[in-house]
Motif scaffolding. Structure first.
Motif, PDB file in Angstrom:
ATOM      1  N   THR A  89     -73.288 -48.217 108.195  1.00  0.00           N
ATOM      2  CA  THR A  89     -72.180 -49.160 108.058  1.00  0.00           C
ATOM      3  C   THR A  89     -71.824 -49.301 106.578  1.00  0.00           C
ATOM      4  OG1 THR A  89     -73.657 -51.083 108.108  1.00  0.00           O
ATOM      5  CG2 THR A  89     -72.696 -50.358 110.215  1.00  0.00           C
ATOM      6  N   VAL A  90     -72.336 -50.308 105.905  1.00  0.00           N
ATOM      7  CA  VAL A  90     -72.064 -50.524 104.484  1.00  0.00           C
ATOM      8  C   VAL A  90     -73.385 -50.445 103.734  1.00  0.00           C
ATOM      9  CG1 VAL A  90     -71.189 -52.161 102.751  1.00  0.00           C
ATOM     10  CG2 VAL A  90     -70.049 -51.965 104.987  1.00  0.00           C
ATOM     11  N   VAL A  91     -73.442 -49.610 102.731  1.00  0.00           N
ATOM     12  CA  VAL A  91     -74.654 -49.407 101.944  1.00  0.00           C
ATOM     13  C   VAL A  91     -75.144 -50.753 101.397  1.00  0.00           C
ATOM     14  CG1 VAL A  91     -75.603 -48.178  99.945  1.00  0.00           C
ATOM     15  CG2 VAL A  91     -73.853 -47.105 101.353  1.00  0.00           C
ATOM     16  N   THR A  92     -76.448 -50.964 101.412  1.00  0.00           N
ATOM     17  CA  THR A  92     -77.022 -52.270 101.056  1.00  0.00           C
ATOM     18  C   THR A  92     -76.779 -52.684  99.611  1.00  0.00           C
ATOM     19  OG1 THR A  92     -79.179 -51.309 100.533  1.00  0.00           O
ATOM     20  CG2 THR A  92     -78.835 -52.094 102.799  1.00  0.00           C
ATOM     21  N   SER A  93     -76.390 -51.758  98.756  1.00  0.00           N
ATOM     22  CA  SER A  93     -76.109 -52.119  97.365  1.00  0.00           C
ATOM     23  C   SER A  93     -74.696 -52.650  97.178  1.00  0.00           C
ATOM     24  CB  SER A  93     -76.323 -50.907  96.451  1.00  0.00           C
ATOM     25  OG  SER A  93     -75.419 -49.876  96.808  1.00  0.00           O
ATOM     26  N   MET A  94     -73.845 -52.550  98.191  1.00  0.00           N
ATOM     27  CA  MET A  94     -72.442 -52.936  98.052  1.00  0.00           C
ATOM     28  C   MET A  94     -72.205 -54.412  98.358  1.00  0.00           C
ATOM     29  SD  MET A  94     -70.365 -49.669  99.530  1.00  0.00           S
ATOM     30  CE  MET A  94     -68.855 -50.070  98.625  1.00  0.00           C
ATOM     31  N   THR A  95     -71.213 -54.961  97.651  1.00  0.00           N
ATOM     32  CA  THR A  95     -70.760 -56.334  97.856  1.00  0.00           C
ATOM     33  C   THR A  95     -69.288 -56.298  98.270  1.00  0.00           C
ATOM     34  OG1 THR A  95     -70.024 -56.561  95.567  1.00  0.00           O
ATOM     35  CG2 THR A  95     -72.332 -57.159  96.035  1.00  0.00           C
ATOM     36  N   GLY A  96     -68.723 -57.462  98.547  1.00  0.00           N
ATOM     37  CA  GLY A  96     -67.308 -57.543  98.883  1.00  0.00           C
ATOM     38  C   GLY A  96     -66.420 -57.006  97.776  1.00  0.00           C
ATOM     39  N   SER A  97     -66.779 -57.269  96.515  1.00  0.00           N
ATOM     40  CA  SER A  97     -65.962 -56.762  95.412  1.00  0.00           C
ATOM     41  C   SER A  97     -66.049 -55.237  95.321  1.00  0.00           C
ATOM     42  CB  SER A  97     -66.343 -57.429  94.087  1.00  0.00           C
ATOM     43  OG  SER A  97     -67.672 -57.135  93.738  1.00  0.00           O
ATOM     44  N   ASP A  98     -67.200 -54.674  95.692  1.00  0.00           N
ATOM     45  CA  ASP A  98     -67.303 -53.208  95.730  1.00  0.00           C
ATOM     46  C   ASP A  98     -66.381 -52.634  96.791  1.00  0.00           C
ATOM     47  OD1 ASP A  98     -69.342 -53.020  93.731  1.00  0.00           O
ATOM     48  OD2 ASP A  98     -70.840 -53.525  95.245  1.00  0.00           O
ATOM     49  N   LEU A  99     -66.295 -53.309  97.936  1.00  0.00           N
ATOM     50  CA  LEU A  99     -65.383 -52.854  98.990  1.00  0.00           C
ATOM     51  C   LEU A  99     -63.948 -52.880  98.494  1.00  0.00           C
ATOM     52  CD1 LEU A  99     -66.904 -54.595 102.142  1.00  0.00           C
ATOM     53  CD2 LEU A  99     -67.103 -52.189 101.480  1.00  0.00           C
ATOM     54  N   ALA A 100     -63.572 -53.936  97.780  1.00  0.00           N
ATOM     55  CA  ALA A 100     -62.217 -54.022  97.230  1.00  0.00           C
ATOM     56  C   ALA A 100     -61.976 -52.910  96.217  1.00  0.00           C
ATOM     57  CB  ALA A 100     -61.993 -55.389  96.589  1.00  0.00           C
ATOM     58  N   ILE A 152     -63.007 -49.933  96.259  1.00  0.00           N
ATOM     59  CA  ILE A 152     -62.730 -48.645  96.902  1.00  0.00           C
ATOM     60  C   ILE A 152     -61.568 -48.736  97.886  1.00  0.00           C
ATOM     61  CG2 ILE A 152     -65.049 -47.736  96.531  1.00  0.00           C
ATOM     62  CD1 ILE A 152     -65.621 -48.335  99.514  1.00  0.00           C
ATOM     63  N   GLY A 153     -60.846 -49.852  97.845  1.00  0.00           N
ATOM     64  CA  GLY A 153     -59.620 -49.967  98.627  1.00  0.00           C
ATOM     65  C   GLY A 153     -59.761 -50.563 100.004  1.00  0.00           C
ATOM     66  N   ILE A 154     -60.922 -51.072 100.344  1.00  0.00           N
ATOM     67  CA  ILE A 154     -61.091 -51.683 101.663  1.00  0.00           C
ATOM     68  C   ILE A 154     -60.667 -53.138 101.575  1.00  0.00           C
ATOM     69  CG2 ILE A 154     -62.760 -52.345 103.437  1.00  0.00           C
ATOM     70  CD1 ILE A 154     -64.291 -49.768 102.711  1.00  0.00           C
ATOM     71  N   GLY A 155     -59.674 -53.499 102.361  1.00  0.00           N
ATOM     72  CA  GLY A 155     -59.177 -54.864 102.390  1.00  0.00           C
ATOM     73  C   GLY A 155     -58.021 -55.121 101.449  1.00  0.00           C
ATOM     74  N   ILE A 156     -57.552 -54.100 100.727  1.00  0.00           N
ATOM     75  CA  ILE A 156     -56.417 -54.294  99.824  1.00  0.00           C
ATOM     76  C   ILE A 156     -55.197 -54.679 100.646  1.00  0.00           C
ATOM     77  CG2 ILE A 156     -54.809 -53.072  98.301  1.00  0.00           C
ATOM     78  CD1 ILE A 156     -57.184 -51.731  97.053  1.00  0.00           C
ATOM     79  N   GLY A 157     -54.469 -55.652 100.163  1.00  0.00           N
ATOM     80  CA  GLY A 157     -53.280 -56.122 100.856  1.00  0.00           C
ATOM     81  C   GLY A 157     -53.608 -57.211 101.857  1.00  0.00           C
ATOM     82  N   GLY A 158     -54.862 -57.316 102.230  1.00  0.00           N
ATOM     83  CA  GLY A 158     -55.258 -58.344 103.183  1.00  0.00           C
ATOM     84  C   GLY A 158     -56.134 -59.396 102.550  1.00  0.00           C
ATOM     85  N   GLY A 159     -56.222 -59.396 101.220  1.00  0.00           N
ATOM     86  CA  GLY A 159     -57.005 -60.406 100.536  1.00  0.00           C
ATOM     87  C   GLY A 159     -58.484 -60.079 100.458  1.00  0.00           C
ATOM     88  N   GLY A 160     -58.863 -58.857 100.793  1.00  0.00           N
ATOM     89  CA  GLY A 160     -60.262 -58.472 100.720  1.00  0.00           C
ATOM     90  C   GLY A 160     -60.969 -58.626 102.046  1.00  0.00           C
ATOM     91  N   VAL A 161     -62.094 -57.995 102.142  1.00  0.00           N
ATOM     92  CA  VAL A 161     -62.911 -58.034 103.349  1.00  0.00           C
ATOM     93  C   VAL A 161     -64.344 -58.281 102.913  1.00  0.00           C
ATOM     94  CG1 VAL A 161     -63.790 -56.653 105.273  1.00  0.00           C
ATOM     95  CG2 VAL A 161     -61.411 -56.429 104.592  1.00  0.00           C
ATOM     96  N   SER A 162     -65.021 -59.175 103.599  1.00  0.00           N
ATOM     97  CA  SER A 162     -66.426 -59.414 103.270  1.00  0.00           C
ATOM     98  C   SER A 162     -67.266 -58.251 103.800  1.00  0.00           C
ATOM     99  CB  SER A 162     -66.908 -60.729 103.883  1.00  0.00           C
ATOM    100  OG  SER A 162     -67.060 -60.596 105.284  1.00  0.00           O
TER     101      SER A 162
END
Length: 153
Positions: free
Chosen positions: A31-42, A44-54
């Motif tokens: 799923t999501v690598v354990t070193s990643m946070t919500g800001s890391d997802l943002a 790499i473009g995950i959640g852009i336009g939708g205010g981010g994704v946790s």
């Protein structure tokens, strides 16, 4: 066998289909690598336009896709084991890297895991398997660290 769930259901379903040729082989979706946070997802473009994704939201989204693709289970952090178990039910595997002993990794660090927890917390939350690395390999006494894990304290 692990497959990246971010590849989508087509890739995961292809891996599940190919695994049928090897009895006993199980397919786990990362799923999501354990070193990643919500800001890391943002980043790499995950959640852009939708205010981010946790990370929690993204982990569950990818786990749903993995279940739809027929994967035997998922890889997620110990902190997500509970929500993953509730989503996936009792039969799917939940493998949790990012497992640390109380006090962190040897030297007090979490080893780069942003979403870590103890092996006991992971199992209590619903993990079927834990991956313990640096808490043992970097311990002053690796055998004692393994005994501590085995004894549940």
């Amino acid at each position: 066998m692990t497959v990246h769930s971010t590849g989508g259901t087509g890739i995961m379903a292809a891996a599940v289909n190919a695994a049928r040729e090897f009895p006993g082989l199980r397919v786990l979706a990362l799923t999501v690598v354990t070193s990643m946070t919500g800001s890391d997802l943002a980043d790499i473009g995950i959640g852009i336009g939708g205010g981010g994704v946790s990370t929690d939201e993204q982990v569950l989204r990818l786990a749903r896709l993995a279940a739809e693709a027929g994967c035997d289970g998922v890889v997620g952090s110990p902190r997500e084991a509970g929500p993953l178990r509730r989503l996936l039910g009792p039969d799917r595997l939940i493998v949790t890297p990012g497992v640390t002993l109380p006090g962190g990794e040897a030297g007090g660090e979490t080893g780069g895991h942003a979403r870590s927890d103890t092996p006991w917390a992971a199992f209590a939350a619903g993990a079927s398997h834990v991956v313990v690395g640096r808490s043992v390999t970097r311990a002053a006494d690796p055998v004692a660290a393994l005994r501590r894990i085995s004894a549940g304290r």
